[in-house]
Write a protein that holds these residues in place. Structure first.
Motif, PDB file in Angstrom:
ATOM      1  N   LEU A  18      27.808  31.566  40.000  1.00  7.65           N
ATOM      2  CA  LEU A  18      29.170  31.544  40.541  1.00  7.65           C
ATOM      3  C   LEU A  18      29.185  32.049  41.972  1.00  7.65           C
ATOM      4  O   LEU A  18      29.853  31.482  42.840  1.00  7.65           O
ATOM      5  N   PHE A  19      28.421  33.111  42.232  1.00  6.74           N
ATOM      6  CA  PHE A  19      28.348  33.679  43.576  1.00  6.74           C
ATOM      7  C   PHE A  19      27.822  32.649  44.563  1.00  6.74           C
ATOM      8  O   PHE A  19      28.376  32.448  45.641  1.00  6.74           O
ATOM      9  N   ILE A  20      26.726  31.960  44.197  1.00 10.19           N
ATOM     10  CA  ILE A  20      26.137  30.955  45.086  1.00 10.19           C
ATOM     11  C   ILE A  20      27.126  29.831  45.350  1.00 10.19           C
ATOM     12  O   ILE A  20      27.269  29.349  46.474  1.00 10.19           O
ATOM     13  N   ALA A  21      27.856  29.426  44.295  1.00 12.98           N
ATOM     14  CA  ALA A  21      28.853  28.363  44.471  1.00 12.98           C
ATOM     15  C   ALA A  21      29.973  28.817  45.394  1.00 12.98           C
ATOM     16  O   ALA A  21      30.439  28.051  46.246  1.00 12.98           O
ATOM     17  N   LEU A  22      30.403  30.065  45.241  1.00 15.79           N
ATOM     18  CA  LEU A  22      31.464  30.592  46.098  1.00 15.79           C
ATOM     19  C   LEU A  22      31.024  30.664  47.551  1.00 15.79           C
ATOM     20  O   LEU A  22      31.787  30.358  48.465  1.00 15.79           O
ATOM     21  N   VAL A 104      32.087  40.802  37.276  1.00 17.30           N
ATOM     22  CA  VAL A 104      33.135  41.547  37.979  1.00 17.30           C
ATOM     23  C   VAL A 104      32.934  41.447  39.487  1.00 17.30           C
ATOM     24  O   VAL A 104      33.885  41.230  40.253  1.00 17.30           O
ATOM     25  N   SER A 105      31.693  41.562  39.933  1.00 14.99           N
ATOM     26  CA  SER A 105      31.402  41.470  41.362  1.00 14.99           C
ATOM     27  C   SER A 105      31.729  40.085  41.905  1.00 14.99           C
ATOM     28  O   SER A 105      32.308  39.948  42.988  1.00 14.99           O
ATOM     29  N   ALA A 106      31.342  39.062  41.146  1.00 12.54           N
ATOM     30  CA  ALA A 106      31.636  37.696  41.572  1.00 12.54           C
ATOM     31  C   ALA A 106      33.138  37.448  41.635  1.00 12.54           C
ATOM     32  O   ALA A 106      33.635  36.774  42.546  1.00 12.54           O
ATOM     33  N   LEU A 107      33.868  38.019  40.672  1.00  9.99           N
ATOM     34  CA  LEU A 107      35.321  37.864  40.676  1.00  9.99           C
ATOM     35  C   LEU A 107      35.949  38.578  41.871  1.00  9.99           C
ATOM     36  O   LEU A 107      36.906  38.067  42.467  1.00  9.99           O
ATOM     37  N   LEU A 108      35.425  39.749  42.216  1.00  8.91           N
ATOM     38  CA  LEU A 108      35.915  40.449  43.410  1.00  8.91           C
ATOM     39  C   LEU A 108      35.702  39.597  44.652  1.00  8.91           C
ATOM     40  O   LEU A 108      36.598  39.451  45.493  1.00  8.91           O
ATOM     41  N   PHE A 109      34.510  39.047  44.766  1.00 13.01           N
ATOM     42  CA  PHE A 109      34.199  38.197  45.918  1.00 13.01           C
ATOM     43  C   PHE A 109      35.142  36.989  45.975  1.00 13.01           C
ATOM     44  O   PHE A 109      35.708  36.667  47.022  1.00 13.01           O
ATOM     45  N   VAL A 120      38.061  43.440  49.733  1.00 10.21           N
ATOM     46  CA  VAL A 120      37.716  43.060  48.361  1.00 10.21           C
ATOM     47  C   VAL A 120      36.552  42.063  48.378  1.00 10.21           C
ATOM     48  O   VAL A 120      35.617  42.159  47.567  1.00 10.21           O
ATOM     49  N   GLU A 121      36.611  41.110  49.291  1.00  8.72           N
ATOM     50  CA  GLU A 121      35.529  40.131  49.417  1.00  8.72           C
ATOM     51  C   GLU A 121      34.197  40.820  49.699  1.00  8.72           C
ATOM     52  O   GLU A 121      33.173  40.530  49.068  1.00  8.72           O
ATOM     53  N   ASP A 122      34.204  41.742  50.648  1.00  7.01           N
ATOM     54  CA  ASP A 122      32.964  42.428  51.021  1.00  7.01           C
ATOM     55  C   ASP A 122      32.467  43.344  49.911  1.00  7.01           C
ATOM     56  O   ASP A 122      31.261  43.502  49.714  1.00  7.01           O
ATOM     57  N   ALA A 123      33.400  43.970  49.185  1.00  2.00           N
ATOM     58  CA  ALA A 123      33.000  44.811  48.055  1.00  2.00           C
ATOM     59  C   ALA A 123      32.283  43.977  47.005  1.00  2.00           C
ATOM     60  O   ALA A 123      31.246  44.383  46.466  1.00  2.00           O
TER      61      ALA A 123
END
Length: 255
Positions: A18-22, A104-109, A120-123
């Motif tokens: 998910l992170f890579i896709a975002l 949770v981290s991916a959702l924050l991003f 929030v994005e950077d966190a």
């Protein structure tokens, strides 16, 4: 592929995917370059340490050694006080040192991107990167290097088989504690209040304690993991703040 590599690959699903896709969707071409620069900076950091940094490193090793000397009595105390309540707590909190923490981290991003909240994005970004580096690379490599037997296989407190990759002998350091404290430190580093740091560090401590409760790790395993996760996350957050200190709309404190 060694078990450390398999563990790292397994952790890429689903949260890191998910992170890579975002990242791709966000069209920020510098993400991968920044991640590569972070890896290089962390890998070469000891070459630039001064007396204060080496002192902190020595203190960390000393703490691990002290706890390791008391591993068996501490583990016995946990087991004497183990109950259905502690087992339920462990079951609920342990995933935050694994896939749930990454999610949770991916959702924050993603939320930071969606609502244009840079902090929030950077966190979320820093938490994900810290976890993937500390929990997906550093700790798995150390696990295979030390090959320590887990408490639940009854091979003794100090049973080390160096450069051993089978799962019952990769107890040191704790991967869950590494990830939990990497996430907690990275997220806490983006908030100057006491509420968020208290929440995330409480969860991380719960994850660490749950691994001892479940006899998955010795106490020194979780201490080592926590120190690794915290050190990597502080390095990443500090580096990013130094590069783009004016990006955030709120004051940022590295706890």
């Amino acid at each position: 592929m060694c078990s450390g590599g398999l563990q790292a690959a397994g952790r890429l699903k689903p949260a890191a995917t998910l992170f890579i896709a975002l990242v791709a969707f966000s069209a920020q071409a510098g993400e991968l370059q920044r991640a590569a620069a972070d890896v290089k900076s962390l890998a070469t950091a000891p070459l630039h340490w001064k007396k204060a940094q080496w002192t902190r490193f020595g203190e960390g090793l000393g703490l691990i050694a002290i706890v390791m000397a008391a591993d068996k009595p501490i583990e016995d105390a946990f087991q004497r006080n183990r109950s259905s309540s502690t087992n339920s707590f462990a079951k609920a909190v342990t995933p935050f040192g694994g896939g749930r923490g990454l999610e949770v981290s991916a959702l924050l991003f993603g939320a930071g991107k969606l609502f244009h909240d840079a902090n929030v994005e950077d966190a979320g970004r820093d938490a994900l990167e810290s976890d993937l580096l500390a929990g997906g690379i550093v700790t798995p490599l150390l696990k295979d290097l030390f090959g320590r037997a887990r408490p639940n296989i009854s091979d003794g407190t100090y049973n080390f088989h160096f450069i051993r990759t089978d799962n019952p002998h990769n107890s040191f350091p704790s991967g869950h504690a590494t990830s939990a404290f990497a996430l907690a430190t990275a997220i806490a580093g983006h908030y100057d209040n006491w509420i968020v740091p208290t929440i995330v560090y409480t969860i991380a401590t719960g994850v660490a304690a749950s691994r001892i409760n479940d006899r998955a790790h010795w106490p020194s395993d979780v201490i080592a993991g926590a120190l690794i996760g915290r050190a990597v996350a502080k390095g990443i957050v500090g580096r990013h703040l130094a590069i783009v200190p004016s990006k955030r709309g709120v004051a940022v404190i590295v706890h």
